[in-house]
Design an enzyme around this catalytic site. Structure first.
Site, PDB file in Angstrom:
ATOM      1  N   PHE A  62       0.835  -1.197   0.000  1.00 50.13           N
ATOM      2  CA  PHE A  62       0.000   0.000   0.000  1.00 50.13           C
ATOM      3  C   PHE A  62       0.873   1.252   0.000  1.00 50.13           C
ATOM      4  O   PHE A  62       0.712   2.132  -0.832  1.00 50.13           O
ATOM      5  CB  PHE A  62      -0.937   0.001   1.211  1.00 50.13           C
ATOM      6  N   LYS A  64       4.280   1.868  -0.714  1.00 49.05           N
ATOM      7  CA  LYS A  64       5.513   1.313  -1.261  1.00 49.05           C
ATOM      8  C   LYS A  64       6.725   2.179  -0.959  1.00 49.05           C
ATOM      9  O   LYS A  64       7.844   1.679  -0.808  1.00 49.05           O
ATOM     10  CB  LYS A  64       5.378   1.136  -2.774  1.00 49.05           C
ATOM     11  N   THR A  84       7.086  -3.213  -1.151  1.00 55.41           N
ATOM     12  CA  THR A  84       8.419  -3.766  -1.196  1.00 55.41           C
ATOM     13  C   THR A  84       9.390  -2.760  -1.829  1.00 55.41           C
ATOM     14  O   THR A  84       9.113  -2.206  -2.892  1.00 55.41           O
ATOM     15  CB  THR A  84       8.425  -5.095  -1.987  1.00 55.41           C
ATOM     16  N   ASN A 109      -3.255  -7.963  -9.023  1.00 53.56           N
ATOM     17  CA  ASN A 109      -2.202  -6.998  -9.347  1.00 53.56           C
ATOM     18  C   ASN A 109      -0.993  -7.696  -9.952  1.00 53.56           C
ATOM     19  O   ASN A 109      -0.690  -8.840  -9.634  1.00 53.56           O
ATOM     20  CB  ASN A 109      -1.809  -6.194  -8.099  1.00 53.56           C
ATOM     21  N   ARG A 110      -0.316  -6.970 -10.817  1.00 52.52           N
ATOM     22  CA  ARG A 110       0.997  -7.371 -11.322  1.00 52.52           C
ATOM     23  C   ARG A 110       1.891  -6.127 -11.347  1.00 52.52           C
ATOM     24  O   ARG A 110       2.471  -5.752 -12.358  1.00 52.52           O
ATOM     25  CB  ARG A 110       0.889  -8.032 -12.704  1.00 52.52           C
ATOM     26  N   GLY A 112       4.779  -5.397  -9.911  1.00 49.84           N
ATOM     27  CA  GLY A 112       6.182  -5.621 -10.242  1.00 49.84           C
ATOM     28  C   GLY A 112       7.163  -4.812  -9.419  1.00 49.84           C
ATOM     29  O   GLY A 112       8.198  -4.370  -9.946  1.00 49.84           O
ATOM     30  N   PHE A 113       6.874  -4.626  -8.132  1.00 51.33           N
ATOM     31  CA  PHE A 113       7.803  -3.926  -7.228  1.00 51.33           C
ATOM     32  C   PHE A 113       8.157  -2.528  -7.753  1.00 51.33           C
ATOM     33  O   PHE A 113       9.327  -2.117  -7.757  1.00 51.33           O
ATOM     34  CB  PHE A 113       9.083  -4.733  -7.019  1.00 51.33           C
ATOM     35  N   SER A 182       6.379 -12.681  -4.061  1.00 49.38           N
ATOM     36  CA  SER A 182       5.529 -12.007  -5.040  1.00 49.38           C
ATOM     37  C   SER A 182       5.562 -12.782  -6.354  1.00 49.38           C
ATOM     38  O   SER A 182       6.626 -13.203  -6.802  1.00 49.38           O
ATOM     39  CB  SER A 182       6.021 -10.577  -5.290  1.00 49.38           C
ATOM     40  N   ASN A 184       5.054 -11.445  -9.213  1.00 46.95           N
ATOM     41  CA  ASN A 184       5.157 -10.458 -10.286  1.00 46.95           C
ATOM     42  C   ASN A 184       6.574 -10.048 -10.657  1.00 46.95           C
ATOM     43  O   ASN A 184       6.761  -9.177 -11.498  1.00 46.95           O
ATOM     44  CB  ASN A 184       4.344  -9.211  -9.912  1.00 46.95           C
ATOM     45  N   THR A 185       7.574 -10.660 -10.030  1.00 45.85           N
ATOM     46  CA  THR A 185       8.972 -10.494 -10.439  1.00 45.85           C
ATOM     47  C   THR A 185       9.455 -11.850 -10.929  1.00 45.85           C
ATOM     48  O   THR A 185       9.451 -12.818 -10.159  1.00 45.85           O
ATOM     49  CB  THR A 185       9.843 -10.009  -9.266  1.00 45.85           C
ATOM     50  N   LYS A 222       8.521 -13.432   4.066  1.00 46.18           N
ATOM     51  CA  LYS A 222       7.129 -13.512   3.625  1.00 46.18           C
ATOM     52  C   LYS A 222       7.006 -14.598   2.570  1.00 46.18           C
ATOM     53  O   LYS A 222       7.754 -14.612   1.586  1.00 46.18           O
ATOM     54  CB  LYS A 222       6.670 -12.166   3.051  1.00 46.18           C
ATOM     55  N   ASN A 255       1.454 -14.071   1.033  1.00 47.00           N
ATOM     56  CA  ASN A 255       1.393 -13.112  -0.059  1.00 47.00           C
ATOM     57  C   ASN A 255       0.175 -13.415  -0.940  1.00 47.00           C
ATOM     58  O   ASN A 255      -0.673 -14.235  -0.588  1.00 47.00           O
ATOM     59  CB  ASN A 255       2.707 -13.193  -0.866  1.00 47.00           C
ATOM     60  N   THR A 256       0.119 -12.792  -2.107  1.00 46.96           N
ATOM     61  CA  THR A 256      -0.989 -13.031  -3.038  1.00 46.96           C
ATOM     62  C   THR A 256      -0.880 -14.414  -3.672  1.00 46.96           C
ATOM     63  O   THR A 256       0.174 -15.049  -3.650  1.00 46.96           O
ATOM     64  CB  THR A 256      -1.006 -11.965  -4.142  1.00 46.96           C
ATOM     65  N   GLY A 280      -7.248 -10.537  -1.173  1.00 54.22           N
ATOM     66  CA  GLY A 280      -8.612 -10.305  -0.740  1.00 54.22           C
ATOM     67  C   GLY A 280      -9.312 -11.575  -0.304  1.00 54.22           C
ATOM     68  O   GLY A 280      -8.692 -12.592  -0.004  1.00 54.22           O
ATOM     69  N   GLY A 309      -6.797 -11.937   2.895  1.00 49.13           N
ATOM     70  CA  GLY A 309      -8.227 -12.198   2.953  1.00 49.13           C
ATOM     71  C   GLY A 309      -8.909 -11.851   4.253  1.00 49.13           C
ATOM     72  O   GLY A 309     -10.050 -12.270   4.475  1.00 49.13           O
TER      73      GLY A 309
END
Length: 350
Positions: A62, A64, A84, A109-110, A112-113, A182, A184-185, A222, A255-256, A280, A309
């Site tokens: 949120f 970052k 992150t 989300n994606r 990507g840090f 994550s 997304n990386t 994490k 994480n997600t 969520g 969640g």
């Protein structure tokens, strides 16, 4: 149903999610002086050798870039985890990269840090510390991760990249988190393998100790909800050994998720949005299961932070009953609004 919920469902869902995030965060920061007069809800929690004002924190992702720590504290969050943050500034993935799954009260989300990089964030934290002059605020966690340009298969480069972030940021952190989960990386989740994670955490531990002037900064990792149970057990065993050796202090779960199972949003619509991690409500059951499995494996001594969640007081109580010492949230705050943290804390710690 709150007024915020009505406005969100009827109006905010028409605005691009990333634009809405930035506008909402600006509003939170603007309202912080008034909100701060309400005081901190809930009761203190002892964890990580620190007194947390209450059980609930804002999860990483949120804030970052560490621009609204105290504003989020004024809303009722007892701790705020920024990041992150990566060693090098990076723009993240191309837009659009943030999507609402309203029927599921979820977000895909994606990102990507995307962040300003460790040097800029460290300077911002130094200025915050100077400005506050020792006055109390929310407990500050700093979440660090791998820069995208660093090859994930080059262990020495990965460790050097994390060393840069830890050296710059540990002096300002109440606790430090290594994010290897994550989706997304590219290649990041491969760092959750114990044979790669163990030396990385040891390197971050040495760096943080050297950078913090004799103050020991608690270190957590994490993990993802998508790990197989056997891999969760392996991480738990690593954490126990790491605690014994003075390296690790806790785990953040989770994480997600990259899973698309059980969503109410039509599958074709979700597929059209593309890759990314989902946060969520759909994550609640698995995240609770992971926390419970970790607690059974690690015993009572290791700090567990439950995230993923948590939308209701019942969710919060379930996560605490499963073995979490602290809770974090993000997506429910987006859907439920600025009054939600106080409502959740009062109910969870009643």
């Amino acid at each position: 149903m709150t007024a915020y919920r009505v406005l969100f469902d009827r109006l905010a869902t028409r605005v691009d999610p990333e634009r809405a995030h930035h506008a909402g965060f600006r509003a939170v920061r603007a309202g912080a002086p008034v909100l701060g007069r309400l005081g901190v809800p809930g009761r203190p929690v002892q964890a990580l050798g620190t007194v947390f004002p209450n059980v609930l924190g804002m999860a990483a992702g949120f804030d970052k870039n560490a621009v609204g720590i105290d504003a989020l504290g004024a809303l009722g969050f007892g701790h705020v985890e920024v990041g992150t943050v990566t060693g090098r500034a990076q723009p993240g993935n191309p837009q659009p990269r943030l999507f609402r799954l309203v029927e599921d009260r979820a977000v895909l989300n994606r990102m990507g840090f995307n962040n300003d990089g460790a040097e800029v964030v460290a300077a911002r934290l130094a200025e915050r510390a100077r400005r506050r002059g020792g006055r109390p605020g929310p407990v500050l966690g700093v979440n660090i991760g791998k820069s995208k340009v660093v090859p994930e298969d080059d262990q020495a480069a990965v460790e050097a990249d994390h060393e840069l972030s830890a050296r710059l940021l540990a002096p300002y952190a109440d606790y430090l988190v290594v994010n290897v989960s994550s989706p997304n990386t590219p290649g990041l989740r491969s760092l959750q393998a114990v044979e790669r994670l163990e030396p990385l955490l040891a390197h971050v531990r040495r760096t943080a100790d050297a950078a913090s002037g004799g103050r020991r900064v608690p270190l957590l990792v994490k993990i993802a909800p998508d790990l197989a149970d056997a891999d969760i057990d392996a991480v738990a065993d690593l954490a126990v050994a790491g605690q014994r050796d003075g390296v690790l202090d806790g785990l953040i779960a989770t994480n997600t998720t990259i899973s698309r199972d059980g969503l109410r949003t039509p599958a074709a619509e979700v597929e059209a949005l593309g890759a990314g991690g989902i946060s969520g409500r759909p994550l609640a059951a698995r995240s609770t299961e992971v926390v419970r499995r970790l607690r059974e494996r690690v015993g009572p001594g290791l700090t567990l932070v439950g995230v993923g969640g948590i939308s209701s007081v019942e969710d919060a109580r379930d996560r605490l009953a499963a073995g979490a010492d602290l809770l974090q949230a993000y997506t429910a705050f987006v859907y439920e609004g600025p009054g939600w943290p106080r409502r959740l804390v009062r109910g969870a710690q009643a």
